[in-house]
Write a protein that holds these residues in place. Structure first.
Motif, PDB file in Angstrom:
ATOM      1  N   ARG A   2      56.340  57.862  40.504  1.00 52.75           N
ATOM      2  CA  ARG A   2      57.005  56.576  40.400  1.00 52.75           C
ATOM      3  C   ARG A   2      57.540  56.137  41.757  1.00 52.75           C
ATOM      4  O   ARG A   2      57.646  54.955  42.035  1.00 52.75           O
ATOM      5  CB  ARG A   2      58.150  56.668  39.390  1.00 52.75           C
ATOM      6  CG  ARG A   2      58.815  55.317  39.133  1.00 52.75           C
ATOM      7  CD  ARG A   2      59.989  55.419  38.179  1.00 52.75           C
ATOM      8  NE  ARG A   2      60.603  54.125  37.980  1.00 52.75           N
ATOM      9  CZ  ARG A   2      61.487  53.588  38.809  1.00 52.75           C
ATOM     10  NH1 ARG A   2      61.841  54.240  39.911  1.00 52.75           N
ATOM     11  NH2 ARG A   2      62.012  52.389  38.569  1.00 52.75           N
ATOM     12  N   ARG A   3      57.872  57.145  42.573  1.00 57.83           N
ATOM     13  CA  ARG A   3      58.410  56.826  43.877  1.00 57.83           C
ATOM     14  C   ARG A   3      57.394  56.059  44.712  1.00 57.83           C
ATOM     15  O   ARG A   3      57.749  55.164  45.469  1.00 57.83           O
ATOM     16  CB  ARG A   3      58.811  58.123  44.577  1.00 57.83           C
ATOM     17  CG  ARG A   3      59.407  57.912  45.938  1.00 57.83           C
ATOM     18  CD  ARG A   3      59.886  59.232  46.505  1.00 57.83           C
ATOM     19  NE  ARG A   3      60.342  59.095  47.863  1.00 57.83           N
ATOM     20  CZ  ARG A   3      60.887  60.079  48.566  1.00 57.83           C
ATOM     21  NH1 ARG A   3      61.008  61.271  48.014  1.00 57.83           N
ATOM     22  NH2 ARG A   3      61.278  59.895  49.790  1.00 57.83           N
ATOM     23  N   ASN A   4      56.120  56.446  44.569  1.00 58.64           N
ATOM     24  CA  ASN A   4      55.085  55.767  45.346  1.00 58.64           C
ATOM     25  C   ASN A   4      54.474  54.595  44.601  1.00 58.64           C
ATOM     26  O   ASN A   4      53.604  53.919  45.150  1.00 58.64           O
ATOM     27  CB  ASN A   4      53.982  56.752  45.724  1.00 58.64           C
ATOM     28  CG  ASN A   4      54.476  57.812  46.685  1.00 58.64           C
ATOM     29  OD1 ASN A   4      55.361  57.541  47.498  1.00 58.64           O
ATOM     30  ND2 ASN A   4      53.923  59.003  46.590  1.00 58.64           N
ATOM     31  N   PHE A   6      55.706  51.683  43.732  1.00 58.35           N
ATOM     32  CA  PHE A   6      55.969  50.394  44.362  1.00 58.35           C
ATOM     33  C   PHE A   6      55.260  50.283  45.708  1.00 58.35           C
ATOM     34  O   PHE A   6      54.927  49.181  46.144  1.00 58.35           O
ATOM     35  CB  PHE A   6      57.474  50.170  44.511  1.00 58.35           C
ATOM     36  CG  PHE A   6      58.152  49.906  43.208  1.00 58.35           C
ATOM     37  CD1 PHE A   6      58.914  50.883  42.581  1.00 58.35           C
ATOM     38  CD2 PHE A   6      58.010  48.667  42.578  1.00 58.35           C
ATOM     39  CE1 PHE A   6      59.520  50.629  41.360  1.00 58.35           C
ATOM     40  CE2 PHE A   6      58.621  48.417  41.370  1.00 58.35           C
ATOM     41  CZ  PHE A   6      59.375  49.401  40.752  1.00 58.35           C
ATOM     42  N   LEU A   7      55.055  51.401  46.344  1.00 57.12           N
ATOM     43  CA  LEU A   7      54.284  51.363  47.577  1.00 57.12           C
ATOM     44  C   LEU A   7      52.843  50.950  47.280  1.00 57.12           C
ATOM     45  O   LEU A   7      52.253  50.142  48.006  1.00 57.12           O
ATOM     46  CB  LEU A   7      54.322  52.718  48.260  1.00 57.12           C
ATOM     47  CG  LEU A   7      53.565  52.800  49.590  1.00 57.12           C
ATOM     48  CD1 LEU A   7      54.173  51.866  50.620  1.00 57.12           C
ATOM     49  CD2 LEU A   7      53.551  54.244  50.110  1.00 57.12           C
ATOM     50  N   LEU A   9      51.845  49.221  44.707  1.00 56.67           N
ATOM     51  CA  LEU A   9      51.866  47.801  44.320  1.00 56.67           C
ATOM     52  C   LEU A   9      51.961  46.910  45.552  1.00 56.67           C
ATOM     53  O   LEU A   9      51.336  45.849  45.620  1.00 56.67           O
ATOM     54  CB  LEU A   9      53.040  47.523  43.382  1.00 56.67           C
ATOM     55  CG  LEU A   9      52.901  48.058  41.966  1.00 56.67           C
ATOM     56  CD1 LEU A   9      54.181  47.805  41.167  1.00 56.67           C
ATOM     57  CD2 LEU A   9      51.709  47.410  41.256  1.00 56.67           C
ATOM     58  N   THR A  10      52.760  47.342  46.529  1.00 54.52           N
ATOM     59  CA  THR A  10      52.859  46.576  47.772  1.00 54.52           C
ATOM     60  C   THR A  10      51.509  46.487  48.457  1.00 54.52           C
ATOM     61  O   THR A  10      51.081  45.417  48.907  1.00 54.52           O
ATOM     62  CB  THR A  10      53.874  47.229  48.724  1.00 54.52           C
ATOM     63  OG1 THR A  10      55.139  47.307  48.077  1.00 54.52           O
ATOM     64  CG2 THR A  10      53.996  46.434  50.014  1.00 54.52           C
ATOM     65  N   CYS A  13      49.212  44.120  46.524  1.00 58.81           N
ATOM     66  CA  CYS A  13      49.505  42.715  46.818  1.00 58.81           C
ATOM     67  C   CYS A  13      48.985  42.335  48.205  1.00 58.81           C
ATOM     68  O   CYS A  13      48.436  41.245  48.411  1.00 58.81           O
ATOM     69  CB  CYS A  13      51.007  42.454  46.741  1.00 58.81           C
ATOM     70  SG  CYS A  13      51.694  42.557  45.076  1.00 58.81           S
ATOM     71  N   PHE A  14      49.170  43.244  49.142  1.00 58.54           N
ATOM     72  CA  PHE A  14      48.724  42.976  50.511  1.00 58.54           C
ATOM     73  C   PHE A  14      47.216  42.776  50.563  1.00 58.54           C
ATOM     74  O   PHE A  14      46.718  41.809  51.143  1.00 58.54           O
ATOM     75  CB  PHE A  14      49.153  44.126  51.412  1.00 58.54           C
ATOM     76  CG  PHE A  14      48.655  44.027  52.819  1.00 58.54           C
ATOM     77  CD1 PHE A  14      47.608  44.837  53.257  1.00 58.54           C
ATOM     78  CD2 PHE A  14      49.199  43.125  53.713  1.00 58.54           C
ATOM     79  CE1 PHE A  14      47.141  44.750  54.551  1.00 58.54           C
ATOM     80  CE2 PHE A  14      48.735  43.031  55.012  1.00 58.54           C
ATOM     81  CZ  PHE A  14      47.701  43.846  55.430  1.00 58.54           C
ATOM     82  N   LEU A  17      46.096  39.565  48.978  1.00 59.65           N
ATOM     83  CA  LEU A  17      46.252  38.423  49.876  1.00 59.65           C
ATOM     84  C   LEU A  17      45.083  38.334  50.850  1.00 59.65           C
ATOM     85  O   LEU A  17      44.526  37.258  51.095  1.00 59.65           O
ATOM     86  CB  LEU A  17      47.558  38.546  50.664  1.00 59.65           C
ATOM     87  CG  LEU A  17      48.828  38.037  50.015  1.00 59.65           C
ATOM     88  CD1 LEU A  17      50.033  38.384  50.854  1.00 59.65           C
ATOM     89  CD2 LEU A  17      48.757  36.548  49.771  1.00 59.65           C
ATOM     90  N   ILE A  18      44.729  39.473  51.414  1.00 65.94           N
ATOM     91  CA  ILE A  18      43.613  39.498  52.363  1.00 65.94           C
ATOM     92  C   ILE A  18      42.349  38.980  51.692  1.00 65.94           C
ATOM     93  O   ILE A  18      41.611  38.156  52.236  1.00 65.94           O
ATOM     94  CB  ILE A  18      43.387  40.921  52.899  1.00 65.94           C
ATOM     95  CG1 ILE A  18      44.642  41.449  53.585  1.00 65.94           C
ATOM     96  CG2 ILE A  18      42.198  40.955  53.839  1.00 65.94           C
ATOM     97  CD1 ILE A  18      44.975  40.797  54.883  1.00 65.94           C
ATOM     98  N   ILE A  20      42.012  37.052  49.053  1.00 66.11           N
ATOM     99  CA  ILE A  20      42.096  35.622  48.737  1.00 66.11           C
ATOM    100  C   ILE A  20      41.800  34.782  49.971  1.00 66.11           C
ATOM    101  O   ILE A  20      41.039  33.811  49.931  1.00 66.11           O
ATOM    102  CB  ILE A  20      43.471  35.272  48.157  1.00 66.11           C
ATOM    103  CG1 ILE A  20      43.598  35.792  46.740  1.00 66.11           C
ATOM    104  CG2 ILE A  20      43.707  33.764  48.167  1.00 66.11           C
ATOM    105  CD1 ILE A  20      44.970  35.598  46.142  1.00 66.11           C
ATOM    106  N   PHE A  21      42.421  35.145  51.093  1.00 68.12           N
ATOM    107  CA  PHE A  21      42.202  34.356  52.306  1.00 68.12           C
ATOM    108  C   PHE A  21      40.749  34.431  52.762  1.00 68.12           C
ATOM    109  O   PHE A  21      40.183  33.454  53.259  1.00 68.12           O
ATOM    110  CB  PHE A  21      43.123  34.827  53.430  1.00 68.12           C
ATOM    111  CG  PHE A  21      44.526  34.328  53.289  1.00 68.12           C
ATOM    112  CD1 PHE A  21      45.593  35.204  53.346  1.00 68.12           C
ATOM    113  CD2 PHE A  21      44.784  32.988  53.093  1.00 68.12           C
ATOM    114  CE1 PHE A  21      46.887  34.751  53.197  1.00 68.12           C
ATOM    115  CE2 PHE A  21      46.073  32.519  52.954  1.00 68.12           C
ATOM    116  CZ  PHE A  21      47.127  33.406  53.004  1.00 68.12           C
ATOM    117  N   ASP A  24      38.360  32.806  49.399  1.00 67.51           N
ATOM    118  CA  ASP A  24      38.550  31.380  49.113  1.00 67.51           C
ATOM    119  C   ASP A  24      38.800  30.556  50.358  1.00 67.51           C
ATOM    120  O   ASP A  24      38.499  29.369  50.394  1.00 67.51           O
ATOM    121  CB  ASP A  24      39.732  31.191  48.142  1.00 67.51           C
ATOM    122  CG  ASP A  24      39.757  29.785  47.553  1.00 67.51           C
ATOM    123  OD1 ASP A  24      40.821  29.139  47.581  1.00 67.51           O
ATOM    124  OD2 ASP A  24      38.704  29.323  47.082  1.00 67.51           O
ATOM    125  N   GLY A  25      39.379  31.163  51.387  1.00 65.20           N
ATOM    126  CA  GLY A  25      39.702  30.396  52.579  1.00 65.20           C
ATOM    127  C   GLY A  25      38.594  30.377  53.610  1.00 65.20           C
ATOM    128  O   GLY A  25      38.282  29.332  54.186  1.00 65.20           O
TER     129      GLY A  25
END
Lengths: 184, 58
Positions: A2-4, A6-7, A9-10, A13-14, A17-18, A20-21, A24-25
């Motif tokens: 559980r400690r890792n 959120f890492l 998940l971070t 998400c990162f 984002l890459i 998507i850009f 789509d971009g």
């Protein structure tokens, strides 16, 4: 674990984002129009049409008003299409000049075939002198629309032909436009 | 200061710089839906990173 969590998940998400850009971009088919009238080059980038489509008032989507050209100038166009995809891209490019909802002149009609992650372009020249009506007085400006069609995509560039600042002395005088009598 | 913390800092800084560069260059080409998704992912990324640092005692 559980400690890792959120890492991870971070990082997810990162990387999301890459992706998507990039997907789509960056990837897709993008066109750029270069217009040179006189000594003034202008560049209409691909994102302009996207902004116009979303933010423009009704009826003005994909319209672009460029700087004016003088009567005796030629306007040079260069239309670049960038294919940022893994597959090739083919389309027909048709360019025509319109005025008052009527087609005035067909400029070019040619197919374009672009390989993956490559660019293609089409060039043409419009002579403002040839498009002006003969009866148009020199102190009157004129507008027409250059419509670029690439498959289903349509780009409109409104061009304004300047009036002559100092009309040359000529024995031929412009025909005065009759003014209708005021209604009773 | 431990070397790994410095490397952590550099890694986070460069990652944010890379995402920032992509955002500046390509966000104008995104559709409205994907702009919203990107915004939510950005908020989620910082939220999860904050929660991770809280869990490890920073």
């Amino acid at each position: 674990m559980r400690r890792n969590l959120f890492l991870y998940l971070t990082l997810a998400c990162f990387f999301g984002l890459i992706v998507i850009f990039i997907v789509d971009g960056y990837m897709g088919v993008y066109d750029t129009v270069y217009v040179t009238s006189g000594e003034r080059p202008e560049k209409i980038e691909a994102d302009f049409w996207l902004r116009q489509g979303r933010a423009a008032p009704a009826g003005m989507e994909n319209s672009y008003y460029i700087s004016s050209a003088d009567r005796d100038e030629k306007v040079f166009f260069r239309y670049e299409v960038a294919n940022r995809r893994f597959s090739g891209y083919t389309a027909d490019i048709e360019v025509a000049v319109w005025h008052n909802q009527e087609k005035v002149h067909d400029v070019i009609s040619q197919p374009i075939s672009i390989e993956a992650f490559d660019e293609g372009q089409a060039e043409w020249v419009i002579d403002a002198t040839e498009l002006l009506p003969e009866a148009l007085p020199p102190e009157q400006s004129y507008e027409y629309t250059v419509i670029i069609k690439r498959g289903e995509i349509e780009r409109k560039i409104i061009m304004r032909i300047n009036q002559r600042a100092y009309p040359p002395e000529s024995p031929i005088r412009p025909v005065p436009v009759p003014v209708p009598p005021p209604p009773r | 200061m431990k070397l790994e913390y410095v490397l952590f800092g550099f890694g986070i800084l460069f990652s944010l710089a890379g995402v920032g560069y992509l955002a500046v260059e390509y966000v104008k080409y995104l559709s409205e839906v994907w702009k919203l998704v990107a915004l939510l992912l950005t908020v989620g990324m910082f939220a999860c990173l904050s929660k991770y640092f809280e869990d490890i005692g920073w």
